[in-house]
Write a protein that holds these residues in place. Structure first.
Motif, mmCIF file in Angstrom:
data_model
loop_
_atom_site.group_PDB
_atom_site.id
_atom_site.type_symbol
_atom_site.label_atom_id
_atom_site.label_comp_id
_atom_site.label_asym_id
_atom_site.label_seq_id
_atom_site.Cartn_x
_atom_site.Cartn_y
_atom_site.Cartn_z
ATOM 1 N N ASN A 290 40.196 -11.862 8.376
ATOM 2 C CA ASN A 290 38.852 -12.361 8.118
ATOM 3 C C ASN A 290 37.938 -12.201 9.317
ATOM 4 N N SER A 291 38.521 -11.946 10.488
ATOM 5 C CA SER A 291 37.716 -11.857 11.710
ATOM 6 C C SER A 291 38.275 -10.756 12.594
ATOM 7 N N ARG A 292 37.510 -10.397 13.607
ATOM 8 C CA ARG A 292 37.989 -9.348 14.516
ATOM 9 C C ARG A 292 39.151 -9.844 15.364
ATOM 10 N N VAL A 293 39.215 -11.144 15.558
ATOM 11 C CA VAL A 293 40.370 -11.688 16.291
ATOM 12 C C VAL A 293 41.643 -11.451 15.481
ATOM 13 N N THR B 261 31.971 -11.727 5.971
ATOM 14 C CA THR B 261 30.900 -12.231 6.842
ATOM 15 C C THR B 261 31.356 -12.437 8.283
ATOM 16 N N ARG B 262 32.571 -12.962 8.433
ATOM 17 C CA ARG B 262 33.028 -13.306 9.782
ATOM 18 C C ARG B 262 33.355 -12.087 10.653
ATOM 19 N N GLN C 24 31.155 -9.898 11.230
ATOM 20 C CA GLN C 24 29.863 -9.603 11.886
ATOM 21 C C GLN C 24 29.675 -8.087 11.980
ATOM 22 N N SER C 25 29.677 -7.425 10.820
ATOM 23 C CA SER C 25 29.693 -5.963 10.833
ATOM 24 C C SER C 25 28.833 -5.400 9.726
ATOM 25 N N ASN C 26 28.295 -4.206 9.931
ATOM 26 C CA ASN C 26 27.595 -3.502 8.863
ATOM 27 C C ASN C 26 28.552 -2.728 7.983
ATOM 28 N N MET C 27 29.777 -2.636 8.448
ATOM 29 C CA MET C 27 30.784 -1.877 7.704
ATOM 30 C C MET C 27 31.555 -2.865 6.844
ATOM 31 N N PRO C 28 31.893 -2.461 5.595
ATOM 32 C CA PRO C 28 32.693 -3.389 4.789
ATOM 33 C C PRO C 28 34.018 -3.704 5.497
ATOM 34 N N LYS C 29 34.454 -4.941 5.335
ATOM 35 C CA LYS C 29 35.636 -5.400 6.078
ATOM 36 C C LYS C 29 36.837 -4.489 5.919
ATOM 37 N N VAL C 30 37.079 -4.031 4.673
ATOM 38 C CA VAL C 30 38.301 -3.270 4.406
ATOM 39 C C VAL C 30 38.320 -1.901 5.089
ATOM 40 N N LEU C 31 37.164 -1.465 5.641
ATOM 41 C CA LEU C 31 37.152 -0.185 6.336
ATOM 42 C C LEU C 31 37.415 -0.324 7.833
ATOM 43 N N HIS C 32 37.525 -1.548 8.310
ATOM 44 C CA HIS C 32 37.940 -1.727 9.706
ATOM 45 C C HIS C 32 39.387 -1.267 9.833
ATOM 46 N N LYS C 33 39.696 -0.757 11.016
ATOM 47 C CA LYS C 33 40.952 -0.029 11.158
ATOM 48 C C LYS C 33 42.055 -0.797 11.867
ATOM 49 N N ILE C 34 43.259 -0.491 11.432
ATOM 50 C CA ILE C 34 44.463 -0.898 12.150
ATOM 51 C C ILE C 34 45.239 0.375 12.433
ATOM 52 N N ALA C 35 45.602 0.573 13.686
ATOM 53 C CA ALA C 35 46.313 1.791 14.102
ATOM 54 C C ALA C 35 45.556 3.041 13.632
ATOM 55 N N GLY C 36 44.246 3.009 13.781
ATOM 56 C CA GLY C 36 43.440 4.188 13.488
ATOM 57 C C GLY C 36 43.224 4.486 12.016
#
Ligand code: UD1
Ligand code: CA
Length: 462
Positions: free
Chosen positions: A224-227, A14-15, A17-29
């Motif tokens: 848990n967050s974009r920070v 939830t934190r 704030q995305s339509n994409m599931p959290k685990v698909l956010h990227k680190i180093a591409g």
């Protein structure tokens, strides 16, 4: 006994704030989930199961080309419930390693230790001591220092909250016992969830719980967050930067350096600020990379100079070349030794021979340029007729004057000269001069037009 890796990835995040599931956010591409899969893959598990729920189709699509099974957890009823959804897919009798899709920097060595530490009929548990343990489950040990339970933050007493050894969530356990213990957990707790952590107390009464610790706390940090995502990105880039520096690379500022993929450098490479690399990139000994370059899936040889603001993709650049500033080297470009590509030059699917130069403002596409060629400012290969691409061949030691167009398909023979401003439409024979320039006219006494005086431009002058 085979290894089954279970990766929990059903939560919404939830934190974020995305339509994409959290685990698909990227680190180093690369998605966090993929980082975890890649680390686990190095253990050569018999199977890998991702527990997905929130936006499951996106998670499925992201692993579609890999040997990964998906277990659906339609409702997120807790970590114990999540693991339970994977169990029907787990090969009977296997060892189960539980990982988290949002804890991306976990390393193979730590996991190896953990699976080796797991007592028979017990649990191997990855724990870490934190200065600030808030939010995490606390590790409860008895008088003899043995782990007896985990208490979640929201269920903990004041005394328990003071404990700074915490549960990372990562554990190894035999599937047989896991099944039995998960059948016995309930959701009578502060969050009304089925806690995986409740199996710890059960294991403590049977085979026991043995703790392992990660080499660095960063390995078990969750997002848990974009920070936090940005913090882990920086931590990861710092690790990569420090590794390269220890191998003999100078980074002018390791905080302004981003490798999204793999970068291998020989010694005495010097990298100025704001380099981004993607995919597989290698850089040869003594090469200098100027500020603000982007290099994607390319091989750069020794003693090259890549000047600032150049973008290089899908290229092979041999030793002693000079590229940029502001050069765009596109896929299929090969620069032979000592080639010189200057500012505002774009190359694509082109071989440039040894020592040849295109110093300013050119487009060279679908071309084969020999050695010792000089391509003047503003020269363009007209490689596309609106339907098909055609090839331009320029043989050794050709001189092409500025602002010429080479209309492909066309060949310019060895040693030929093309006068400035020529539109070459037919092949040029070796050694000849080709020129298509319009004859120059002289008009004597020519008067320049004079601006008419109107009410408006008189007012402008006021
Ligand atoms: C969990 C642990 C806690 C530990 C912490 C480490 C439990 C009960 N608590 O707490 O001891 O210190 O992780 O970060 O296990 N998930 C699912 N399905 C669910 C619930 C969670 O897939 O039904 C996934 C989430 O997507 C997430 C992970 O499991 O990736 C952890 O879940 P979360 O709710 O964040 O657990 P915490 O409360 O942080
Ligand atoms: Ca969490």
């Amino acid at each position: 006994m085979g290894l089954s890796v279970v990766i929990l990835a059903a939560g919404k995040g939830t934190r974020m704030q995305s339509n994409m599931p959290k685990v698909l956010h990227k680190i180093a591409g690369k998605s966090m989930l993929q980082h975890v899969i890649d680390a686990a893959q190095q253990l050569q598990p018999e199977q890998m199961i991702v527990v997905a729920g929130h936006e499951i189709d996106q998670v499925k699509a992201s692993v579609a080309e890999q040997e990964v099974l998906i277990a659906e957890q339609a409702q997120q009823l807790g970590t114990g419930h999540a693991v339970d959804q994977a169990l029907p897919l787990v090969t009977e009798g296997n060892q189960v390693l539980v990982l988290y899709g949002d804890v991306p920097l976990i390393q193979k060595e730590t996991l190896k230790q953990l699976i080796d530490a797991q007592p028979k009929d017990g649990i191997g548990l990855l724990t870490v001591k934190l200065k600030d343990p808030s939010g995490y489950g606390r590790i409860i040990r008895n008088g003899e220092g043995r782990i007896t339970a985990i208490v979640e933050q929201k269920d903990a007493s004041m005394e328990q909250l003071a404990i700074n050894e915490v549960n990372t969530g990562i554990l190894a356990v035999g599937s047989h016992k896991l099944k039995q213990w998960l059948n016995n957990i309930d959701n009578n707790n502060a969050q009304g969830e089925y806690y995986l952590t409740d199996t710890i107390a059960m294991a403590a009464n049977e085979g026991g719980v043995r703790a392992c610790h990660p080499a660095s706390p960063i390995e078990v940090e969750g997002v848990n967050s974009r920070v936090q995502l940005a913090q882990l990105e920086r931590a990861f880039q710092k690790q990569q930067a420090e590794k390269l520096m220890s191998e003999g690379v100078t980074l002018i500022d390791p905080a302004r350096f981003d490798v999204r993929g793999s970068l291998s450098c020989a010694t005495d490479v010097v990298i100025d600020v704001n380099l981004i690399t993607e995919g597989e990139v290698s850089i040869g000994r003594g090469t200098h990379i100027g500020a603000n370059c982007i290099i994607i899936n390319s091989k750069i040889g020794a003693n090259c100079v890549i000047k600032p603001n150049s973008i290089i993709e899908g290229a092979v650049i041999e030793s002693e070349c000079s590229v940029g500033p502001f050069a765009r080297i596109r896929p299929g470009t090969q620069l032979a030794q000592g080639a010189f590509i200057g500012n505002f030059v774009e190359t694509k699917n082109t071989v440039i021979g040894q020592g040849s130069k295109a110093s300013h403002l050119s487009y060279i596409g679908d071309a084969e340029i020999g050695s010792g060629v000089n391509i003047g400012a503003g020269v363009i290969t007209c490689n596309y007729d609106g339907a098909n691409k055609h090839k331009t061949t320029v043989e050794d030691n050709v001189f092409i004057g500025s602002d010429s167009q080479l209309v492909a398909p066309v060949t310019i023979g060895k040693g030929a000269t093309v006068g400035a401003g020529t539109t070459v439409t037919k092949d040029v024979t070796p050694g000849e001069l080709c020129i298509s320039r319009v004859a120059q006219k002289h008009i004597e006494g020519w008067q320049r037009p004079v601006k008419k005086q109107t009410k408006n431009n008189l007012e402008d002058k006021k």
